[in-house]
Design a protein around this motif. Structure first.
Motif, PDB file in Angstrom:
ATOM      1  N   CYS A  42       0.845  -1.187   0.000  1.00 19.10           N
ATOM      2  CA  CYS A  42       0.000   0.000   0.000  1.00 19.10           C
ATOM      3  C   CYS A  42       0.889   1.248   0.000  1.00 19.10           C
ATOM      4  O   CYS A  42       1.990   1.241   0.545  1.00 19.10           O
ATOM      5  CB  CYS A  42      -0.923   0.010   1.227  1.00 19.10           C
ATOM      6  N   ASP A  44       0.459   3.793   1.679  1.00 23.03           N
ATOM      7  CA  ASP A  44       0.396   4.405   3.012  1.00 23.03           C
ATOM      8  C   ASP A  44       1.796   4.683   3.580  1.00 23.03           C
ATOM      9  O   ASP A  44       2.650   3.798   3.609  1.00 23.03           O
ATOM     10  CB  ASP A  44      -0.381   3.459   3.953  1.00 23.03           C
ATOM     11  N   HIS A  98      -2.267  -3.680   5.076  1.00 25.34           N
ATOM     12  CA  HIS A  98      -2.151  -3.329   6.502  1.00 25.34           C
ATOM     13  C   HIS A  98      -3.525  -3.054   7.084  1.00 25.34           C
ATOM     14  O   HIS A  98      -4.427  -2.567   6.389  1.00 25.34           O
ATOM     15  CB  HIS A  98      -1.255  -2.100   6.682  1.00 25.34           C
ATOM     16  N   CYS A 101      -6.489   0.212   6.811  1.00 23.64           N
ATOM     17  CA  CYS A 101      -6.100   0.813   5.530  1.00 23.64           C
ATOM     18  C   CYS A 101      -7.176   1.808   5.092  1.00 23.64           C
ATOM     19  O   CYS A 101      -8.354   1.461   4.999  1.00 23.64           O
ATOM     20  CB  CYS A 101      -5.940  -0.296   4.482  1.00 23.64           C
ATOM     21  N   GLY A 102      -6.739   3.054   4.827  1.00 27.62           N
ATOM     22  CA  GLY A 102      -7.689   4.098   4.432  1.00 27.62           C
ATOM     23  C   GLY A 102      -8.403   3.775   3.129  1.00 27.62           C
ATOM     24  O   GLY A 102      -9.580   4.105   2.951  1.00 27.62           O
TER      25      GLY A 102
HETATM   26 CO    CO Z   1      -3.482   1.368   2.989  1.00 30.79          CO
END
Ligand code: CO
Length: 214
Positions: A42, A44, A98, A101-102
């Motif tokens: 990701c 992130d 993860h 996760c947004g």
């Molecule tokens: Co994420």
């Protein structure tokens, strides 16, 4: 919040420190790369790939996008996979997502009318949700539902890798790479393995390629 110049100064300090420890380090880096692992993670900022596994420059080939997706029509991700598998001949491909996760959280919400492009990217995760809707909806809180979808999405993306011609061809020719799905926990920094698929695994027939006519 760091000043942008701080990053450049940090870089100078880092390069100096590395050279002090190993004067030939950067010379070696200019020669070649032979990473054993392709990491698809990701975007992130809290999941920095090399840092969480203690890898050095040259050890990991990396692709990151929102919610660590392997989409069959994404030439960006597929180019990375093709180069990593066919040229670098990596032994392992890891899809690492993860918790919290947004991207996954957004996919479980209504579409955002100010993020029209991002909505399309997250559409694939909405589809993963629909595949597993009963299991996810049975959980009592939104946090638990997000984290369950995080796990299911990672597993789904590992399967998507196994459906790619690049992977199937490499399995036939080299019995490699092994595919892995890992999940990273933001609250303790630990990775957990959710799935791994070896060369020779049974792929559903609808994702297999028809053998060339002899
Ligand atoms: Co994420």
């Amino acid at each position: 919040m760091q000043d942008i110049d701080t990053f450049l100064q940090n870089n100078k300090d880092w390069a100096q420190k590395v050279t002090a420890q190993d004067p030939t380090f950067f010379e070696k880096m200019t020669k070649t790369q032979s990473p054993e692992l392709l990491w698809i993670g990701c975007s992130d900022s809290r999941v920095p790939a090399e840092i969480v596994v203690g890898a050095q420059p040259g050890e990991m080939f990396i692709h990151r996008n929102i919610a660590n997706q392997v989409i069959a029509t994404d030439f960006n991700c597929l180019s990375v996979i093709q180069y990593a598998v066919n040229v670098l001949q990596v032994k392992h491909v890891v899809v690492c997502g993860h918790y919290n996760c947004g991207g996954v959280r957004a996919a479980l919400s209504k579409q955002n009318s100010s993020l029209l492009i991002t909505n399309k990217w997250l559409m694939h995760i909405k589809n993963v949700y629909r595949l597993h809707q009963a299991e996810i909806d049975a959980l009592p809180t939104q946090d638990l539902r997000v984290n369950k979808l995080v796990e299911l999405n990672i597993i789904e993306q590992v399967h998507a890798l196994s459906h790619a011609s690049i992977i199937q061809e490499s399995w036939t020719k080299h019995n490699s790479p092994t595919l892995h799905g890992w999940v990273y926990n933001l609250s303790d920094g630990l990775l957990n393995s959710l799935i791994s698929i070896n060369s020779g695994a049974e792929i559903h027939p609808i994702y297999q390629y028809i053998a060339d006519e002899a």
